[in-house]
Motif scaffolding. Structure first.
Motif, mmCIF file in Angstrom:
data_model
loop_
_atom_site.group_PDB
_atom_site.id
_atom_site.type_symbol
_atom_site.label_atom_id
_atom_site.label_comp_id
_atom_site.label_asym_id
_atom_site.label_seq_id
_atom_site.Cartn_x
_atom_site.Cartn_y
_atom_site.Cartn_z
ATOM 1 N N PHE A 120 0.757 -1.213 0.148
ATOM 2 C CA PHE A 120 0.044 0.075 0.032
ATOM 3 C C PHE A 120 0.924 1.162 -0.049
ATOM 4 N N GLU A 121 0.380 2.332 -0.569
ATOM 5 C CA GLU A 121 1.287 3.537 -0.392
ATOM 6 C C GLU A 121 0.582 4.481 0.645
ATOM 7 N N ILE A 122 1.627 5.441 0.871
ATOM 8 C CA ILE A 122 1.339 6.359 2.071
ATOM 9 C C ILE A 122 1.012 7.791 1.387
ATOM 10 N N PRO A 123 -0.316 8.257 1.053
ATOM 11 C CA PRO A 123 -0.651 9.583 0.585
ATOM 12 C C PRO A 123 0.023 10.578 1.170
ATOM 13 N N ILE A 124 0.403 11.654 0.525
ATOM 14 C CA ILE A 124 0.806 12.997 1.332
ATOM 15 C C ILE A 124 0.270 14.183 0.792
ATOM 16 N N GLY A 125 0.240 15.391 1.216
ATOM 17 C CA GLY A 125 -0.250 16.430 0.663
ATOM 18 C C GLY A 125 0.562 16.839 -0.462
ATOM 19 N N SER A 126 -0.057 17.620 -1.343
ATOM 20 C CA SER A 126 0.722 18.063 -2.628
ATOM 21 C C SER A 126 0.489 19.665 -2.777
ATOM 22 N N GLY A 127 -0.314 20.226 -2.158
ATOM 23 C CA GLY A 127 -0.483 21.790 -2.093
ATOM 24 C C GLY A 127 -1.005 22.163 -3.718
ATOM 25 N N GLU A 128 -1.928 20.864 -4.245
ATOM 26 C CA GLU A 128 -2.198 21.065 -5.633
ATOM 27 C C GLU A 128 -3.099 22.189 -5.996
ATOM 28 N N MET A 129 -4.270 22.360 -4.848
ATOM 29 C CA MET A 129 -4.947 23.354 -5.022
ATOM 30 C C MET A 129 -4.925 24.663 -4.307
ATOM 31 N N GLY A 130 -3.968 24.699 -3.577
ATOM 32 C CA GLY A 130 -3.491 25.830 -2.920
ATOM 33 C C GLY A 130 -2.190 25.968 -2.104
ATOM 34 N N THR A 131 -1.946 25.708 -0.721
ATOM 35 C CA THR A 131 -0.784 25.756 -0.226
ATOM 36 C C THR A 131 -0.536 24.526 0.414
ATOM 37 N N LEU A 132 0.727 24.017 0.529
ATOM 38 C CA LEU A 132 1.139 22.532 1.105
ATOM 39 C C LEU A 132 0.414 22.823 2.653
ATOM 40 N N GLY A 133 -0.339 21.645 2.891
ATOM 41 C CA GLY A 133 -0.667 21.665 4.410
ATOM 42 C C GLY A 133 -1.938 22.364 4.821
ATOM 43 N N ASP A 134 -2.907 22.739 3.931
ATOM 44 C CA ASP A 134 -4.019 23.524 3.804
ATOM 45 C C ASP A 134 -5.297 22.589 4.403
ATOM 46 N N CYS A 135 -6.373 23.059 4.489
ATOM 47 C CA CYS A 135 -7.481 22.322 4.826
ATOM 48 C C CYS A 135 -8.034 21.348 3.809
ATOM 49 N N TRP A 136 -7.507 21.732 2.448
ATOM 50 C CA TRP A 136 -7.840 20.980 1.356
ATOM 51 C C TRP A 136 -7.044 19.455 1.454
ATOM 52 N N ASP A 137 -5.571 19.791 1.369
ATOM 53 C CA ASP A 137 -4.741 18.852 1.693
ATOM 54 C C ASP A 137 -5.272 17.713 2.616
ATOM 55 N N ARG A 138 -5.633 18.133 3.798
ATOM 56 C CA ARG A 138 -5.955 17.179 4.896
ATOM 57 C C ARG A 138 -7.198 16.293 4.391
ATOM 58 N N ASN A 139 -8.248 16.994 3.970
ATOM 59 C CA ASN A 139 -9.240 16.114 3.399
ATOM 60 C C ASN A 139 -8.725 15.107 2.382
ATOM 61 N N ASN A 140 -8.062 15.694 1.454
ATOM 62 C CA ASN A 140 -7.787 14.929 0.275
ATOM 63 C C ASN A 140 -6.708 13.793 0.801
ATOM 64 N N VAL A 141 -5.996 13.993 1.700
ATOM 65 C CA VAL A 141 -5.261 12.711 2.238
ATOM 66 C C VAL A 141 -6.085 11.661 2.822
ATOM 67 N N ARG A 142 -7.133 12.105 3.723
ATOM 68 C CA ARG A 142 -8.019 11.132 3.952
ATOM 69 C C ARG A 142 -8.760 10.162 2.726
ATOM 70 N N VAL A 143 -9.045 11.031 2.035
ATOM 71 C CA VAL A 143 -9.909 10.215 0.752
ATOM 72 C C VAL A 143 -8.975 9.200 0.244
ATOM 73 N N LEU A 144 -7.583 9.711 -0.050
ATOM 74 C CA LEU A 144 -6.645 8.842 -0.617
ATOM 75 C C LEU A 144 -6.329 7.519 0.253
ATOM 76 N N GLU A 145 -6.561 7.676 1.561
ATOM 77 C CA GLU A 145 -6.085 6.706 2.413
ATOM 78 C C GLU A 145 -7.448 5.697 2.481
ATOM 79 N N CYS A 146 -8.539 6.036 2.092
ATOM 80 C CA CYS A 146 -9.619 5.141 2.148
ATOM 81 C C CYS A 146 -9.241 4.049 0.872
ATOM 82 N N HIS A 147 -8.608 4.775 -0.155
ATOM 83 C CA HIS A 147 -8.402 3.855 -1.371
ATOM 84 C C HIS A 147 -7.253 2.970 -1.011
ATOM 85 N N GLU A 148 -6.237 3.335 -0.308
ATOM 86 C CA GLU A 148 -5.340 2.195 0.283
ATOM 87 C C GLU A 148 -5.897 1.322 1.127
ATOM 88 N N SER A 149 -6.659 1.481 2.216
ATOM 89 C CA SER A 149 -7.334 0.757 2.910
ATOM 90 C C SER A 149 -7.848 -0.182 2.234
#
Length: 406
Positions: free
Chosen positions: A271-300
């Motif tokens: 399995f992979e370890i998803p991390i934030g990318s700052g794709e939609m804003g700045t690295l470590g923002d609220c969007w990144d935190r929610n995106n990481v959770r969704v990606l973790e569901c795929h890995e689970s």
């Protein structure tokens, strides 16, 4: 009108609307106001009181007040045998009870020196139910976060899909949230007959639903505008405050205890370890935190599929398999201090034990709460934000106060 009252009269000569402002900007004083969110505010995720110092709509400072949902877990654990503590473990992060049990049980088993004697089928079942519970926990985090910022549909969708997981776990142990399923040395019971097939059907059902969720929420224009560049948590600050889990990984650090410590059978799984990318804003923002959770569901889901493959091939159920065969009759570790940690849905959950070698009751038992550390960074990432953004920031931290006030 009372005699002592003052009657105000409108006099045009007192108002000079056309006259330029005679006050200089440096003479204007800032007016601060103290607001209280909670402890029953629906957007503070439980009984959490937030004292907010504001200057108009801008946040000057945030002071969290905890202790409204005290579980007394540590004192309960110091007054009963190790095996009777498990129901109290469930009640800390009550949205991820299986993960709480997994970490606690591993700690006691290592203290007893029996961790290598646990049957492989038991270990794979533990990981299977823990990953199911991880998805269920993330679904609550993402769904309630949608409610916080004004989106109702994602909450309904995620509660619908989470219900499938709740029914699977209820079928396994009879409880919907507080399971008492993972025992020291084994399990309460083996998986029900037909569980693997129904769980595999659920995985096939959920995969396209996760893609729909990503389009409905994570890639939604309004969601991006409400979460991108909000509550930015720089990586050095996250490390200094002891943040862990999706909060830390959203800031760019690929740190997951399932890989770093390699406990249970996670080293055997891919399995992979998803991390934030700052794709939609700045690295470590609220969007990144929610995106990481969704990606973790795929890995689970990947992990669950691999566990089902092993359980249905070389680790099939047999008539002579007893999930309680290694459960010790008397639990009395040697005198020692011991710390165990595991990757919970919200971060690093750790247990510190002190055993005196004479009793089957822990002399000291302390829990290291990931939610407590994640909450501690709230004042730093909220300063200068708007009041409406504060709700988005709190929701992105995914707090459960039963663990904070343990």
């Amino acid at each position: 009108m009372p005699q002592n009252s003052i009657q105000y009269q409108y006099k045009p000569e007192n108002f000079h609307l056309s006259e330029p402002n005679k006050y200089q900007p440096e003479q204007l004083k800032r007016e601060e106001m103290i607001l209280s969110l909670g402890p029953q505010h629906p957007s503070t995720h439980g009984v959490l009181r937030i004292e907010v110092i504001t200057d108009g709509e801008l946040i000057v400072d945030v002071v969290p007040h905890v202790g409204y949902l005290h579980r007394c877990f540590e004192k309960h654990a110091e007054s009963m045998p190790y095996n009777q503590v498990i129901p109290y473990v469930d009640r800390m992060d009550y949205l991820a009870a299986m993960n709480n049990e997994h970490a606690y049980v591993m700690g006691v088993e290592r203290m007893l020196g029996i961790e290598k004697e646990i049957p492989k089928r038991v270990e794979y079942i533990r990981v299977l139910v823990a990953e199911l519970n991880r998805i269920a926990s993330h679904f609550v985090a993402i769904g309630t976060y949608g409610l916080d910022i004004g989106a109702y549909t994602p909450f309904l969708w995620l509660m619908r899909d989470r219900e499938h997981i709740q029914r699977l776990l209820e079928w396994t142990c009879g409880a919907r949230m507080l399971y008492n399923y993972i025992w020291i040395g084994g399990l309460f019971y083996d998986l029900p007959v037909g569980f693997e097939e129904r769980c595999r059907d659920f995985v096939r059902y959920l995969k396209p639903k996760l893609l729909e969720l990503q389009k409905l929420v994570i890639e939604n224009k309004i969601f991006i505008q409400r979460t991108a560049n909000i509550g930015i948590l720089p990586l050095p600050m996250a490390i200094n405050y002891g943040c862990s889990g999706p909060i830390l990984r959203a800031s760019g650090l690929r740190f997951d205890l399932r890989r770093v410590d390699g406990y249970s059978v996670y080293p055997e799984l891919e399995f992979e370890i998803p991390i934030g990318s700052g794709e939609m804003g700045t690295l470590g923002d609220c969007w990144d935190r929610n995106n990481v959770r969704v990606l973790e569901c795929h890995e689970s889901l990947r992990i669950i599929e691999q566990c089902l493959d092993r359980l249905q091939t070389d680790l099939k159920r047999t008539r002579d398999f007893d999930p309680q065969a290694m459960v010790p009759k008397k639990i009395r570790p040697k005198a020692m201090d011991f710390y165990i940690r595991a990757e919970n849905p919200k971060g690093e959950l750790g247990y510190f034990f002190r055993a005196d070698g004479k009793s089957d009751i822990p002399f000291r038992c302390k829990a290291r709460s990931c939610c407590f550390h994640n909450l501690s960074v709230l004042p730093e990432i909220s300063k200068g934000a708007l009041i409406a953004d504060l709700i988005a920031i709190i929701g992105s931290l995914d707090l459960v106060m039963g663990e904070v006030d343990r």
